[in-house]
Enzyme design. Structure first.
Site: not given
Ligand SMILES: NC(=O)c1ccc[n+]([C@@H]2O[C@H](COP(=O)([O-])OP(=O)(O)OC[C@H]3O[C@@H](n4cnc5c(N)ncnc54)[C@H](O)[C@@H]3O)[C@@H](O)[C@H]2O)c1
Length: 271
Positions: A152, A165
């Site tokens: 991130s 985070y």
């Molecule tokens: N969306 C954004 O703006 C953004 C920005 C920076 C980083 N990210 C990173 O991108 C990645 C995906 O994020 P997203 O926005 O698609 O969010 P999201 O919540 O839709 O996806 C994360 C997924 O991880 C799963 N998860 C959580 N804990 C878990 C566990 N213990 N075991 C298995 N699965 C687990 C959740 O069920 C979910 O489906 C994350 O690592 C997040 O930190 C997202």
């Protein structure tokens, strides 16, 4: 045009929620000819995701496995089942992530540990569990195996209201660099992608938390304000972010390791 991941086998964690980055990566990989195991600890959307992805690739090219990324036992099972189903592992995408929105004053040690377990420790466990299979990838593809950690812009930006985070994502960056050095001689490349504001369920919930904490009036105002911190003034869609994961997994990136791709519209470049 040739498919960029033809014949490769990928594991993508955090692919259990439609509209998120994990499902977008699975879809992009399938379109590029990979066979994909998507995993998540929630499986309530499993059938819908399987049905949708079957429209972009043969149905047997995608498998979904229930998987808690914080469990070593689960990782051993996922690595074993992936090899049994598809004959190897060439790409590991550590994408699952969570956030608990609080600064040091209001974040419990337990919550800090929960976030660190998913955003950092799980990357370590996953890389360790898949390492023996990833080492074999070079026998099939000259560029060898690829590990891509979804971190991130939080890796390099401080926050007053999101301590677990930001610290776990920063630690994930050093883990990526250490793994790149250790695994390079094994012909396994290790890189990270650092998304900025990407409109997924996680981010919408996060912005709603920020509203509750009084940082913004509404979710829409939060999106406009955060997007406005970057010179482009826009947010990303999950499909945009998935392109970076295709490149890093492909043979085009065979000389790329230890790299951080800032997929953040330069929002995170200020620090
Ligand atoms: N969306 C954004 O703006 C953004 C920005 C920076 C980083 N990210 C990173 O991108 C990645 C995906 O994020 P997203 O926005 O698609 O969010 P999201 O919540 O839709 O996806 C994360 C997924 O991880 C799963 N998860 C959580 N804990 C878990 C566990 N213990 N075991 C298995 N699965 C687990 C959740 O069920 C979910 O489906 C994350 O690592 C997040 O930190 C997202």
């Amino acid at each position: 045009m040739a498919e960029r991941l033809n014949g490769k086998v990928a594991i993508v964690t955090g692919a259990g929620r439609d509209g998120n980055i994990g499902v977008a990566i699975c879809e992009a990989y399938l379109r590029e000819g990979a066979r994909v195991v998507g995993t998540d600890f929630r499986d309530d959307e499993r059938e819908a995701i399987i049905a949708r992805l079957a429209q972009v690739a043969p149905a047997d090219a995608f498998h979904f496995l229930a998987h808690d990324v914080t469990s070593e036992t689960d990782w051993a099972r996922v690595a074993e089942q992936t090899q049994a189903t598809f004959g190897g592992i060439d790409i590991l995408v550590n994408n699952a992530g969570i956030a608990i929105h609080a600064g040091i004053e209001h974040c419990s040690l337990d919550d800090l540990r929960k976030v660190t377990a998913v955003n950092h420790d799980a990357l370590f466990i996953g890389m360790k569990a898949c390492l023996p299979a990833l080492k074999q990838s070079v026998a099939r593809f000259p560029g060898g195996g690829a590990i891509i950690n979804n971190l991130s812009m939080a890796s390099y930006m401080p926050s007053a209201i999101n301590i677990g985070y930001h610290t776990s994502k920063a630690a994930g960056r050093m883990l990526t660099l250490c793994a790149a050095i250790e695994f390079g001689p094994m012909k396994i490349r290790v890189n990270s992608v650092h998304p900025g504001l990407t409109m997924t369920p996680l981010i919408r919930e996060g912005l709603a938390d920020y509203v509750k904490l009084g940082a913004y009036e509404t979710v829409e105002a939060a999106e406009v304000s955060i997007a406005g911190m970057g010179p482009l003034g826009i947010s990303s869609q999950p499909e945009d972010t998935a392109h970076a994961f295709v490149y890093l997994a492909s043979e085009e990136a065979r000389f790329v390791t230890g790299a951080s791709i800032y997929h953040d519209g330069a929002i995170g470049q200020r620090y």
